[in-house]
Each structure stands twice: as C-alpha cells, then as structure tokens.
Design a protein around this motif. Structure first.
Motif, PDB file in Angstrom:
ATOM      1  N   SER B  15      25.422  11.646  46.534  1.00 39.07           N
ATOM      2  CA  SER B  15      26.097  12.253  47.679  1.00 39.07           C
ATOM      3  C   SER B  15      25.941  11.378  48.912  1.00 39.07           C
ATOM      4  O   SER B  15      25.071  10.512  48.973  1.00 39.07           O
ATOM      5  N   GLU B  16      26.810  11.612  49.845  1.00 37.36           N
ATOM      6  CA  GLU B  16      26.753  10.928  51.131  1.00 37.36           C
ATOM      7  C   GLU B  16      26.867  11.994  52.215  1.00 37.36           C
ATOM      8  O   GLU B  16      27.816  12.784  52.229  1.00 37.36           O
ATOM      9  N   LEU B  17      25.901  12.014  53.101  1.00 41.72           N
ATOM     10  CA  LEU B  17      25.889  13.014  54.158  1.00 41.72           C
ATOM     11  C   LEU B  17      26.512  12.455  55.427  1.00 41.72           C
ATOM     12  O   LEU B  17      26.042  11.442  55.955  1.00 41.72           O
ATOM     13  N   PHE B  18      27.565  13.080  55.871  1.00 42.31           N
ATOM     14  CA  PHE B  18      28.170  12.747  57.152  1.00 42.31           C
ATOM     15  C   PHE B  18      27.827  13.866  58.142  1.00 42.31           C
ATOM     16  O   PHE B  18      27.125  14.817  57.786  1.00 42.31           O
ATOM     17  N   GLU B  21      30.081  17.038  56.978  1.00 40.99           N
ATOM     18  CA  GLU B  21      30.565  17.139  55.598  1.00 40.99           C
ATOM     19  C   GLU B  21      29.678  16.309  54.682  1.00 40.99           C
ATOM     20  O   GLU B  21      29.203  15.240  55.081  1.00 40.99           O
ATOM     21  N   VAL B  23      29.903  14.539  50.924  1.00 42.64           N
ATOM     22  CA  VAL B  23      30.748  14.194  49.784  1.00 42.64           C
ATOM     23  C   VAL B  23      29.819  13.998  48.585  1.00 42.64           C
ATOM     24  O   VAL B  23      28.881  13.202  48.646  1.00 42.64           O
ATOM     25  N   SER B  34      33.483  18.358  48.198  1.00 38.76           N
ATOM     26  CA  SER B  34      33.275  18.321  49.643  1.00 38.76           C
ATOM     27  C   SER B  34      32.501  19.575  50.034  1.00 38.76           C
ATOM     28  O   SER B  34      32.860  20.682  49.625  1.00 38.76           O
TER      29      SER B  34
END
Lengths: 370, 142
Positions: B15-18, B21, B23, B34
C-alpha cells in the motif's frame, strides 16, 4: 542503419557461461539458448543494435522470420554502434532445421493468466503466452534474453506495436525503470505523462500534440524513471501509436493510409509508426513534470483539474499487472513518480485547440497545483 | 477472540499512504483498492497490528460520532479481512493509546470507504489446463 548484413557472431559467447547447471532454471535457459545458437549457426540471421534509455541493446535474429515484425517499432532507436550491450536478446520462430524448443521443465498448472510461470521470479524470468505460443526468458545475471514465437506468419499487431514488452520490463526493472501504459508528450524541457486505460484518449491526444509541434516519447508504453539523476524522467521505447478505427476516420483520416494492420479485425486498432510521420518529434525522452489522466468528455471544451497523486497512481496501476516481473518494485516506482510531479484529471473535449491549450498549461505548470 | 488482532497481509498486499487516501494492491488476487475517510487512519493502525477494540477506541478518541464510529469501524475491518487485505496477527503489540491525533480535539467522523477495482484480476489467476502440442508446449484448446 547498421548491422543489416546477416551474420552469426559470438555476442552470446562473450558473456560468461552459467557457473553451474545445478539450478534447473539456469539449465533450462541454457538449453533454450543452445537451440537458438544451433539455428543461428546456419548464418541466415540478422543483428540490430539500439540505444534504449541510454543503454546498448542488441537483438540477434537466428533467422529472419521475425525481423519485419519486431524491428519497426524500435527503428528510431537503432544505432550503428553496438557498444557494450546491456541487454542481448536472441530471437527466432518455429523449428528451423528441425531444432525444436526443449521441453518446458514446469508443470501444466504453472501458467498465470499474464503468461508468467510460477516460481520463475529470481535469476531466471520466464513467461509463455499460450494463445500466441510465445516464450520469453531472461537471465538477470548475464542480461541475456531469449524470445521465441511458434508461428511468425501471423504476428499480432500488439506485438508489432510494442515488441518484447516483458523482456524490456525485466531488464529495465533491474535499473529502476518501469514500463508503464501511458503516452508522453512535451518538450525537451518537460512533458506530461498521459496515463489511463485503452480508450481514454491517450493516443488521440498524443497525435494532436505531434501534429502541433510537441514531441512524443511514446504513445502506448514508455519507460519511466522516478529517481533519475535529472529527476523524474520518461524514456521513449516504441515509436508506434495505436489508433482505433473511429478516431482514424473522424480525426486523423490523413494518417489512415500510413497505418499498419487495419482490417485484421473489425475493432482492432491500427498501428502508426510515429518516426515515419514525424521523425524530428519522436523523442528519446524528457523530464516528466506532470501526470494527466485523460477522460473523453462528451462536450466541446477541454478542462483540467488538479487531482491527487493517489488518483494518478491508480490510473497507472493496471500497467503492472499484465507485465511480468517484480510487482512490489513496480508499485514503488509508480508511487514515487506520482508523488514527485503535478497530477491532473484531463477531461477531453472535442475542440482540438482546447486540448492543446490544456497540454501547454500542464507542461508549463500554469494550471493550479494540487 | 481468534483473529481479533489484525495486521496488513504483507507481502501479498502492499500500500501507499497519501494525505487523504490509501492505495492498496493485493498481488495475489490482482485487485486494487482505494481507502478514504477514517479508513486511512484505520489502515495505518494495522501496520504493526491492532485489535478490533483498539481500532474502535482509537477512532472514538479521534472522531466525534458516537456509536456510528463503532459500527463503521468494525464493518470496515470485516471488509479488509474479506478482501484478504488484513489478516489475523498472532502477537498483537501493546494496546493502542486512545487519543486524538492532534491537540485540536476530535474531528467529525468520516466513515471509512473501501473502493475495489477488479479489472485486472483475471491476469493473475492461474490458467486452466490447456492442450499440449507435439513438443510439450501448451496451446489453446482446439
């Protein structure tokens, strides 16, 4: 153009042989490679050299059956200087002289839907496209590739347009580059990556950009490098553009006579080789300053709106599933790219001037940032 | 209770944490997701492992919203498990300290949202049995 004369050289032999054949995957690679060399020894092949993302790549064709299918999309990268190849690929088709492929060492249940073979995720990478009868192997240590196609008489237009995709991803991935399903248009100072699924308007936008003086590093698949010394970068790989019949008829009818593959299937896209049409505008690469996710809007006006890096990443994610290779690394590279550049949603109208204006605004950074 | 402590299903999931959001990709299923709203906070809690009760308590401390928080957080955790994005963690770290994320106090609760994209998942499934040609290589069924 160089290397047009058929020859059988010792490019493969110049690489160290496998240290040990105790590894069955290496042993299989070497067995396939031996089959290739037996065919190449007949001297009926050809060799081409390319500069891909700043590195030398050599394609050795054991016979000439695949030359016409594989080389046109790469012709803009061909070089007279073979240099020290960072990647050497042996290619052939069928069983010339009765030399068949060795039996696959994996089981019938080891094929994934994208062609990857279960367990071939270390030194040796392997993929086999069952419908096409297409084997691709890569030895990461020796940077050698092997590509075999069962029948060269009916090469799909997707292979002609973006040949050796899996091999290029395996090879480039080891250098931190990532193949992504996107078009890239801009100037030598910077450009926009147009990312999204087929039919979202990437190709039409890229064609319009080319017609109006912008450069293009690729229409279908490009190599991106989030952490290049010069910042986020896109490297051109294929000079082919895929255009659907409707777009050709409505917007680019003057290009229709220059496309390849029309009429193969009712809805199959046709291929246009960009360097044939705009040799000076096909770029080897440029900095990526923005990612835009196009969407065909049913209206006249084009609009751009800043969007999140997460949105841009999601638009690029489908790229990593069809391609064989290390998906964690691919995900990390695309996430890093999305974080470093401006990201936009691009709602494409029908009026060309508006699309061009939007491209120039995104390239110049004039659209408000996220 | 078994499965009460949950963590990210790594390495099958990444996962990638923004900012607002997350992803998430499930490499095994080929589905990507999402996560928005309070789901971003909850997903972050599961990095090292968290109990269901701990996740509820942390969200209760962070958000206004009362019982709705409990219901939504627990339902969201169930969805993460159903999608194989989170799995039982046999050794949960110490109980989370339930406190607001900032000194500004509680903020309005934004229900966690998990959106799933499955357009690519067929590519990662193992292919069914095919015919084999005379040389032992598979072909499409005749």
């Amino acid at each position: 153009m160089a290397g047009r004369q058929p020859r059988s050289d010792a490019s493969f032999a110049a690489y160290p042989a496998a240290v040990s054949t105790a590894d069955p995957q290496v042993a299989f690679f070497d067995a396939v490679r031996a089959a290739f060399e037996r065919i190449a020894a007949a001297g009926a092949g050809a060799q081409r050299s390319y500069r891909v993302a700043g590195r030398h790549v050599t394609l050795r064709f054991a016979d000439r059956t695949l030359v016409a299918a594989i080389t046109p999309a790469l012709a803009h990268l061909e070089t007279a200087d073979p240099g020290e190849a960072s990647l050497t690929v042996g290619l052939w088709s069928g069983a010339p002289g009765g030399v068949a492929l060795p039996l696959p060492p994996w089981a019938i249940g080891d094929y994934y839907g994208n062609g990857e073979i279960r367990g071939y995720d270390g030194r040796i990478r392997a993929a086999f496209d069952i419908p096409l009868g297409m084997l691709t192997l890569f030895d990461r240590e020796r940077r050698l590739g092997l590509f075999w196609l069962r029948d060269a008489s009916h090469v799909p237009i997707t292979i002609v347009g973006t040949p050796l995709r899996g091999l290029f991803q395996w090879w480039a991935g080891d250098d931190g580059r990532q193949l992504v399903h996107a078009a890239a248009v801009g100037t030598p100072q910077g450009g926009v990556l147009l990312a999204g699924k087929s039919g979202c308007g990437k190709s039409s936008t890229a064609m319009l950009a080319l017609q109006n003086g912008l450069q293009c590093a690729g229409d279908d698949f490009v190599l991106v490098e989030a952490d290049s010394p010069s910042g986020p970068w896109v490297h051109g790989l294929y000079s082919s553009a895929k255009l659907d019949p409707l777009a050709l008829a409505r917007r680019f009818s003057e290009l229709a006579s220059r496309t390849h593959g029309r009429g193969r299937a009712e809805h199959e896209k046709a291929i246009l080789f960009l360097h044939d049409q705009w040799p000076a505008r096909v770029s080897a690469g440029f900095p990526v300053v923005a990612i835009a996710v196009p969407h065909v809007a049913n209206r006249t006006e084009t609009s751009i709106s800043p969007t999140s890096a997460a949105f841009a990443l999601r638009a690029m994610l489908p790229s990593i599933f069809p391609l064989p290779g290390a998906r964690q690394s691919a995900f990390d590279r695309l996430a890093a790219l999305a974080r470093q550049v401006r990201t936009y949603a691009l709602d494409l109208g029908t009026e060309p001037a508006g699309i061009l204006q939007a491209l120039h605004q995104m390239i110049a950074g004039e659209a408000s940032c996220r | 209770m078994p499965g009460d402590c949950l963590r990210w299903n790594v390495p099958k999931v990444t996962s990638e944490l923004f900012d607002d959001e997350v992803v998430i990709v499930n490499f095994e299923s080929g589905r990507y997701h999402s996560v928005r709203g309070a789901g971003v906070v909850i997903w972050n809690l599961l990095r090292e492992g968290a109990t269901r009760a701990g996740a509820v308590a942390a969200c209760r401390a962070r958000y206004t919203g009362g019982d709705q928080v409990d219901t939504e957080v627990l339902a969201f955790l169930d969805r993460l498990v159903d999608e194989h994005l989170a799995v039982a963690n046999p050794s949960c770290p110490a109980a989370l300290v339930a406190s607001p994320a900032s000194g500004l106090g509680q903020v309005p609760f934004e229900p966690p949202v998990l959106t799933t994209f499955s357009d690519m998942q067929d590519l990662l499934l193992l292919d069914p049995i095919h015919d084999v040609d005379d040389d032992g290589w598979p072909t499409t069924a005749k």
